[in-house]
Motif scaffolding. Sequence first.
Motif, PDB file in Angstrom:
ATOM      1  N   ILE A 178     -71.176  10.126  22.840  1.00 28.02           N
ATOM      2  CA  ILE A 178     -70.391   8.988  22.369  1.00 28.02           C
ATOM      3  C   ILE A 178     -70.889   7.657  22.934  1.00 28.02           C
ATOM      4  N   ALA A 179     -71.460   7.685  24.146  1.00 26.40           N
ATOM      5  CA  ALA A 179     -71.911   6.429  24.762  1.00 26.40           C
ATOM      6  C   ALA A 179     -73.266   5.964  24.247  1.00 26.40           C
ATOM      7  N   LEU A 180     -73.830   6.667  23.275  1.00 21.15           N
ATOM      8  CA  LEU A 180     -74.966   6.110  22.549  1.00 21.15           C
ATOM      9  C   LEU A 180     -74.510   5.045  21.553  1.00 21.15           C
ATOM     10  N   MET A 181     -73.229   5.034  21.263  1.00 27.07           N
ATOM     11  CA  MET A 181     -72.671   4.040  20.355  1.00 27.07           C
ATOM     12  C   MET A 181     -72.400   2.735  21.118  1.00 27.07           C
ATOM     13  N   PRO A 182     -72.617   1.584  20.480  1.00 30.26           N
ATOM     14  CA  PRO A 182     -72.508   0.297  21.182  1.00 30.26           C
ATOM     15  C   PRO A 182     -71.173   0.075  21.879  1.00 30.26           C
ATOM     16  N   GLU A 183     -70.101   0.572  21.285  1.00 34.11           N
ATOM     17  CA  GLU A 183     -68.771   0.322  21.849  1.00 34.11           C
ATOM     18  C   GLU A 183     -68.596   0.936  23.238  1.00 34.11           C
ATOM     19  N   PHE A 184     -69.362   1.984  23.543  1.00 33.83           N
ATOM     20  CA  PHE A 184     -69.208   2.673  24.826  1.00 33.83           C
ATOM     21  C   PHE A 184     -70.466   2.640  25.677  1.00 33.83           C
ATOM     22  N   ASP A 185     -71.450   1.874  25.259  1.00 29.00           N
ATOM     23  CA  ASP A 185     -72.692   1.766  26.021  1.00 29.00           C
ATOM     24  C   ASP A 185     -72.401   1.117  27.376  1.00 29.00           C
ATOM     25  N   ASN A 186     -72.932   1.726  28.422  1.00 33.98           N
ATOM     26  CA  ASN A 186     -72.765   1.205  29.781  1.00 33.98           C
ATOM     27  C   ASN A 186     -74.047   0.498  30.187  1.00 33.98           C
ATOM     28  N   HIS A 187     -73.936  -0.681  30.782  1.00 30.00           N
ATOM     29  CA  HIS A 187     -75.145  -1.467  31.028  1.00 30.00           C
ATOM     30  C   HIS A 187     -75.987  -0.934  32.182  1.00 30.00           C
ATOM     31  N   THR A 188     -75.461   0.004  32.969  1.00 27.93           N
ATOM     32  CA  THR A 188     -76.245   0.572  34.066  1.00 27.93           C
ATOM     33  C   THR A 188     -76.371   2.099  33.975  1.00 27.93           C
ATOM     34  N   ALA A 189     -75.303   2.785  33.606  1.00 26.70           N
ATOM     35  CA  ALA A 189     -75.327   4.252  33.586  1.00 26.70           C
ATOM     36  C   ALA A 189     -75.941   4.782  32.304  1.00 26.70           C
TER      37      ALA A 189
ATOM     38  N   PHE B  40     -76.427   7.306  29.077  1.00 21.90           N
ATOM     39  CA  PHE B  40     -75.405   7.633  28.087  1.00 21.90           C
ATOM     40  C   PHE B  40     -74.648   8.901  28.427  1.00 21.90           C
ATOM     41  N   ASP B  41     -75.312   9.868  29.071  1.00 25.35           N
ATOM     42  CA  ASP B  41     -74.641  11.125  29.395  1.00 25.35           C
ATOM     43  C   ASP B  41     -73.542  10.907  30.433  1.00 25.35           C
ATOM     44  N   VAL B  42     -73.850  10.103  31.453  1.00 26.97           N
ATOM     45  CA  VAL B  42     -72.852   9.782  32.474  1.00 26.97           C
ATOM     46  C   VAL B  42     -71.731   8.936  31.863  1.00 26.97           C
ATOM     47  N   ALA B  43     -72.102   7.936  31.068  1.00 27.17           N
ATOM     48  CA  ALA B  43     -71.091   7.080  30.434  1.00 27.17           C
ATOM     49  C   ALA B  43     -70.227   7.884  29.465  1.00 27.17           C
ATOM     50  N   SER B  44     -70.828   8.826  28.744  1.00 25.12           N
ATOM     51  CA  SER B  44     -70.041   9.681  27.847  1.00 25.12           C
ATOM     52  C   SER B  44     -69.040  10.510  28.637  1.00 25.12           C
ATOM     53  N   GLY B  45     -69.440  10.939  29.825  1.00 29.71           N
ATOM     54  CA  GLY B  45     -68.516  11.669  30.686  1.00 29.71           C
ATOM     55  C   GLY B  45     -67.317  10.831  31.075  1.00 29.71           C
ATOM     56  N   HIS B  46     -67.534   9.541  31.350  1.00 36.55           N
ATOM     57  CA  HIS B  46     -66.421   8.651  31.679  1.00 36.55           C
ATOM     58  C   HIS B  46     -65.465   8.504  30.484  1.00 36.55           C
ATOM     59  N   VAL B  47     -66.033   8.344  29.300  1.00 36.41           N
ATOM     60  CA  VAL B  47     -65.196   8.224  28.100  1.00 36.41           C
ATOM     61  C   VAL B  47     -64.378   9.500  27.910  1.00 36.41           C
ATOM     62  N   ALA B  48     -65.028  10.633  28.100  1.00 37.45           N
ATOM     63  CA  ALA B  48     -64.339  11.911  27.943  1.00 37.45           C
ATOM     64  C   ALA B  48     -63.205  12.058  28.959  1.00 37.45           C
ATOM     65  N   TRP B  49     -63.432  11.616  30.191  1.00 36.10           N
ATOM     66  CA  TRP B  49     -62.390  11.695  31.223  1.00 36.10           C
ATOM     67  C   TRP B  49     -61.163  10.882  30.811  1.00 36.10           C
ATOM     68  N   VAL B  50     -61.406   9.673  30.322  1.00 31.33           N
ATOM     69  CA  VAL B  50     -60.299   8.822  29.880  1.00 31.33           C
ATOM     70  C   VAL B  50     -59.568   9.463  28.712  1.00 31.33           C
ATOM     71  N   PHE B  51     -60.337  10.030  27.767  1.00 27.45           N
ATOM     72  CA  PHE B  51     -59.703  10.720  26.642  1.00 27.45           C
ATOM     73  C   PHE B  51     -58.833  11.868  27.143  1.00 27.45           C
ATOM     74  N   GLY B  52     -59.361  12.658  28.062  1.00 28.07           N
ATOM     75  CA  GLY B  52     -58.605  13.778  28.600  1.00 28.07           C
ATOM     76  C   GLY B  52     -57.323  13.340  29.275  1.00 28.07           C
ATOM     77  N   ALA B  53     -57.375  12.203  29.976  1.00 31.10           N
ATOM     78  CA  ALA B  53     -56.163  11.684  30.610  1.00 31.10           C
ATOM     79  C   ALA B  53     -55.135  11.313  29.555  1.00 31.10           C
ATOM     80  N   GLY B  54     -55.584  10.657  28.494  1.00 33.08           N
ATOM     81  CA  GLY B  54     -54.678  10.295  27.412  1.00 33.08           C
ATOM     82  C   GLY B  54     -54.098  11.504  26.706  1.00 33.08           C
ATOM     83  N   ALA B  55     -54.865  12.597  26.696  1.00 28.95           N
ATOM     84  CA  ALA B  55     -54.396  13.833  26.061  1.00 28.95           C
ATOM     85  C   ALA B  55     -53.449  14.620  26.960  1.00 28.95           C
ATOM     86  N   GLY B  56     -53.267  14.143  28.188  1.00 29.49           N
ATOM     87  CA  GLY B  56     -52.372  14.830  29.100  1.00 29.49           C
ATOM     88  C   GLY B  56     -53.000  15.975  29.864  1.00 29.49           C
TER      89      GLY B  56
END
Length: 200
Positions: A65-76, A78-94
């Motif tokens: 997901i972090a290959l997409m511009p909306e979630f691109d991280n300027h230092t990390a 894409f695999d690490v940044a995608s992990g961060h997005v997934a963590w946030v999603f998981g939190a929202g999912a409870g």
Amino acid sequence: MTLDALKIPETPVCAAALEVAVAYCSPALLNHSVRAYIWAAAYGEAQGIAFDPELLYVGSMFHDIALMPEFDNHTAGFDVASGHVAWVFGAGAGWPVTRRRRLVEVVISHMLDSVDVAADPEGHLLERSTSMDISGRHMDDFSAPFKAEVLRRYPRLGIAEEFLACFRDQAVRKPDSSPAASLRDNIAERILANQLDRTG
């Protein structure tokens, strides 16, 4: 095995993960994400590997997901940044913290050379499936008819060129990232030679 025999986990979390992927991924990357789950789950079932279908599905939807511009991280990378997005999603999912951590492990592990199936079955399956879909490894995991059936349902839509362009962009901006390391290891040649792009 047929594609129709492979069950997509029907949970609210999986539905929400697909909704996010549809909203943000390009058509080619979306189909790649769906195929990543299909190859992974089909191989897991064929090999008798016990895995968590929901965890694997959500990891498949978010692994790039972090290959997409909306979630691109300027230092990390894409695999690490995608992990961060997934963590946030998981939190929202409870999901509890332990399950969120597992999701991050699965997402990040898809860029490793190999993953111990006993320690991380979902990561093992996602690493194997994404390696096949992008760089053409493990092509003998499935019959020609099954591969053709999957590609008819979820065509590649130029994923090789799109993915390689993303990797090159990541490598220039983040020389210590996994895409940079992969390009130094000649992944470009393997991506462009992937037999799946010649399967009709």
